[in-house]
Design a protein around this motif. Structure first.
Motif, PDB file in Angstrom:
ATOM      1  N   UNK A 131       5.863   5.948 -20.914  1.00  0.00           N
ATOM      2  CA  UNK A 131       5.561   5.067 -18.875  1.00  0.00           C
ATOM      3  C   UNK A 131       6.428   5.627 -18.075  1.00  0.00           C
ATOM      4  N   UNK A 132       6.613   6.257 -16.685  1.00  0.00           N
ATOM      5  CA  UNK A 132       7.621   6.721 -16.279  1.00  0.00           C
ATOM      6  C   UNK A 132       8.410   5.385 -15.296  1.00  0.00           C
ATOM      7  N   UNK A 133       7.014   4.452 -15.304  1.00  0.00           N
ATOM      8  CA  UNK A 133       7.407   3.306 -14.736  1.00  0.00           C
ATOM      9  C   UNK A 133       8.673   2.517 -15.588  1.00  0.00           C
ATOM     10  N   UNK A 134       7.994   2.193 -16.563  1.00  0.00           N
ATOM     11  CA  UNK A 134       9.173   1.971 -17.672  1.00  0.00           C
ATOM     12  C   UNK A 134      10.817   2.000 -16.581  1.00  0.00           C
ATOM     13  N   UNK A 135      11.088   3.523 -16.399  1.00  0.00           N
ATOM     14  CA  UNK A 135      13.059   3.368 -16.581  1.00  0.00           C
ATOM     15  C   UNK A 135      13.304   3.246 -15.396  1.00  0.00           C
ATOM     16  N   UNK A 136      12.051   3.373 -14.307  1.00  0.00           N
ATOM     17  CA  UNK A 136      12.258   3.400 -13.158  1.00  0.00           C
ATOM     18  C   UNK A 136      12.329   1.866 -12.485  1.00  0.00           C
ATOM     19  N   UNK A 137      11.225   1.094 -13.020  1.00  0.00           N
ATOM     20  CA  UNK A 137      11.618  -0.226 -13.452  1.00  0.00           C
ATOM     21  C   UNK A 137      13.172  -1.141 -13.563  1.00  0.00           C
ATOM     22  N   UNK A 138      13.291  -0.257 -14.740  1.00  0.00           N
ATOM     23  CA  UNK A 138      14.959  -0.607 -15.286  1.00  0.00           C
ATOM     24  C   UNK A 138      16.033  -0.477 -14.601  1.00  0.00           C
ATOM     25  N   UNK A 139      15.893   1.199 -13.931  1.00  0.00           N
ATOM     26  CA  UNK A 139      16.810   1.435 -12.713  1.00  0.00           C
ATOM     27  C   UNK A 139      16.976   0.367 -11.365  1.00  0.00           C
ATOM     28  N   UNK A 140      15.486   0.255 -11.030  1.00  0.00           N
ATOM     29  CA  UNK A 140      15.358  -0.346  -9.600  1.00  0.00           C
ATOM     30  C   UNK A 140      15.992  -1.413 -10.168  1.00  0.00           C
ATOM     31  N   UNK A 141      15.032  -2.725 -10.826  1.00  0.00           N
ATOM     32  CA  UNK A 141      15.465  -4.447 -10.728  1.00  0.00           C
ATOM     33  C   UNK A 141      15.056  -4.810 -10.603  1.00  0.00           C
ATOM     34  N   UNK A 142      13.731  -4.220  -9.974  1.00  0.00           N
ATOM     35  CA  UNK A 142      13.245  -4.864  -8.390  1.00  0.00           C
ATOM     36  C   UNK A 142      12.064  -3.814  -8.500  1.00  0.00           C
ATOM     37  N   UNK A 143      11.339  -4.557  -7.661  1.00  0.00           N
ATOM     38  CA  UNK A 143       9.449  -4.330  -7.450  1.00  0.00           C
ATOM     39  C   UNK A 143       8.636  -4.576  -6.389  1.00  0.00           C
ATOM     40  N   UNK A 144       7.817  -4.705  -5.639  1.00  0.00           N
ATOM     41  CA  UNK A 144       6.604  -5.184  -5.108  1.00  0.00           C
ATOM     42  C   UNK A 144       5.261  -5.109  -6.006  1.00  0.00           C
ATOM     43  N   UNK A 145       4.575  -6.297  -5.557  1.00  0.00           N
ATOM     44  CA  UNK A 145       3.521  -6.409  -6.442  1.00  0.00           C
ATOM     45  C   UNK A 145       3.108  -6.868  -5.156  1.00  0.00           C
ATOM     46  N   UNK A 146       1.111  -6.422  -5.396  1.00  0.00           N
ATOM     47  CA  UNK A 146       0.857  -7.154  -4.384  1.00  0.00           C
ATOM     48  C   UNK A 146      -1.262  -7.188  -4.439  1.00  0.00           C
ATOM     49  N   UNK A 147      -1.409  -8.400  -4.396  1.00  0.00           N
ATOM     50  CA  UNK A 147      -3.427  -8.386  -4.667  1.00  0.00           C
ATOM     51  C   UNK A 147      -3.732  -8.825  -3.658  1.00  0.00           C
ATOM     52  N   UNK A 148      -4.755  -8.614  -3.530  1.00  0.00           N
ATOM     53  CA  UNK A 148      -6.569  -8.785  -2.752  1.00  0.00           C
ATOM     54  C   UNK A 148      -8.003  -9.090  -3.164  1.00  0.00           C
ATOM     55  N   UNK A 149      -7.978  -9.874  -1.752  1.00  0.00           N
ATOM     56  CA  UNK A 149      -9.428 -10.045  -2.006  1.00  0.00           C
ATOM     57  C   UNK A 149      -9.883  -8.836  -1.263  1.00  0.00           C
ATOM     58  N   UNK A 150     -10.795  -7.763  -1.580  1.00  0.00           N
ATOM     59  CA  UNK A 150     -11.110  -6.401  -1.015  1.00  0.00           C
ATOM     60  C   UNK A 150     -12.265  -6.614  -0.046  1.00  0.00           C
ATOM     61  N   UNK A 151     -12.745  -8.530  -0.257  1.00  0.00           N
ATOM     62  CA  UNK A 151     -13.995  -8.315   0.871  1.00  0.00           C
ATOM     63  C   UNK A 151     -14.357  -9.322   1.310  1.00  0.00           C
ATOM     64  N   UNK A 152     -14.699  -9.432   2.417  1.00  0.00           N
ATOM     65  CA  UNK A 152     -14.518 -10.223   3.844  1.00  0.00           C
ATOM     66  C   UNK A 152     -15.127 -11.953   2.645  1.00  0.00           C
ATOM     67  N   UNK A 153     -14.202 -12.830   3.008  1.00  0.00           N
ATOM     68  CA  UNK A 153     -12.804 -12.555   4.331  1.00  0.00           C
ATOM     69  C   UNK A 153     -11.920 -11.642   3.624  1.00  0.00           C
ATOM     70  N   UNK A 154     -11.042 -10.814   3.224  1.00  0.00           N
ATOM     71  CA  UNK A 154     -10.026 -10.799   2.847  1.00  0.00           C
ATOM     72  C   UNK A 154      -8.789 -11.316   2.647  1.00  0.00           C
ATOM     73  N   UNK A 155      -8.152 -11.066   2.201  1.00  0.00           N
ATOM     74  CA  UNK A 155      -6.574 -12.434   1.879  1.00  0.00           C
ATOM     75  C   UNK A 155      -6.241 -11.290   0.514  1.00  0.00           C
ATOM     76  N   UNK A 156      -4.774 -10.838   1.172  1.00  0.00           N
ATOM     77  CA  UNK A 156      -3.401 -10.770   0.166  1.00  0.00           C
ATOM     78  C   UNK A 156      -2.393 -11.494   0.262  1.00  0.00           C
ATOM     79  N   UNK A 157      -1.555 -10.978  -1.277  1.00  0.00           N
ATOM     80  CA  UNK A 157      -0.482 -11.998  -1.593  1.00  0.00           C
ATOM     81  C   UNK A 157       0.407 -10.837  -1.979  1.00  0.00           C
ATOM     82  N   UNK A 158       1.665 -10.322  -1.330  1.00  0.00           N
ATOM     83  CA  UNK A 158       2.517  -9.649  -2.007  1.00  0.00           C
ATOM     84  C   UNK A 158       4.057 -10.687  -1.927  1.00  0.00           C
ATOM     85  N   UNK A 159       4.211 -10.031  -3.184  1.00  0.00           N
ATOM     86  CA  UNK A 159       5.737 -10.705  -3.948  1.00  0.00           C
ATOM     87  C   UNK A 159       6.444  -9.821  -3.796  1.00  0.00           C
ATOM     88  N   UNK A 160       7.703 -10.017  -3.327  1.00  0.00           N
ATOM     89  CA  UNK A 160       8.791  -8.892  -3.600  1.00  0.00           C
ATOM     90  C   UNK A 160       9.912  -9.658  -4.963  1.00  0.00           C
TER      91      UNK A 160
END
Length: 149
Positions: free
Chosen positions: A58-87
């Motif tokens: 997986x390319x993401x394995x190499x990228x994650x190991x190199x960067x050491x950080x990421x952004x991660x998002x989850x959402x409710x795609x229907x009304x009422x919309x809601x999301x959470x993102x973590x760095x």
């Protein structure tokens, strides 16, 4: 009017079995890699997810190991919309994770027998390509577009 979720609300929302969207810095002149992933999270804890299933590199394995950080998002795609993102910061890279750690992720998305089978298959003979990442949420962004917001 949209509102920011409280710390308890955002952690409870992230703990629900959404499909997460992971983004990590790209390499060379490529943009960030953004992919959907299964994950596990308990309020107040760390985020865990895996890459490289079924012996695939997986390319993401190499990228994650190199960067050491990421952004991660989850959402409710229907009304009422809601999301959470973590760095988040990667705090652990495990190439031979325990069954229980993998099952904690798969059991959120699959029936118990299938989740157990998946976790057993990936942990029985570690290939080195299957990697369980643990990331510590460092910064939160959230919005609730519901009536209470």
């Amino acid at each position: 009017m949209p509102r920011t979720l409280t710390p308890t609300e955002r952690e409870e929302f992230l703990a629900q079995p959404h499909i997460g969207v992971l983004s990590v810095a790209g390499d060379g002149d490529r943009p960030p890699l953004t992919v959907p992933v299964w994950y596990a999270y308990q309020p107040g804890g760390n985020l865990t997810f895996f890459t490289g299933t079924q012996g695939a590199n997986a390319r993401k394995t190499r990228l994650l190991e190199r960067a050491g950080r990421l952004s991660f998002c989850v959402q409710r795609p229907e009304i009422p919309y809601k999301y959470v993102t973590v760095e988040a910061s990667v705090i652990k890279v495990d190439r031979a994770p325990a069954f229980d750690e993998v099952f904690a992720v798969t059991s959120r998305y699959l029936p118990e027998d299938a989740a157990r089978g998946f976790a057993e298959a990936e942990t029985a003979a570690p290939s080195g390509t299957f990697v369980l990442f643990t990331a510590r949420p460092d910064r939160w962004l959230s919005t609730d577009f519901g009536e209470d917001g």
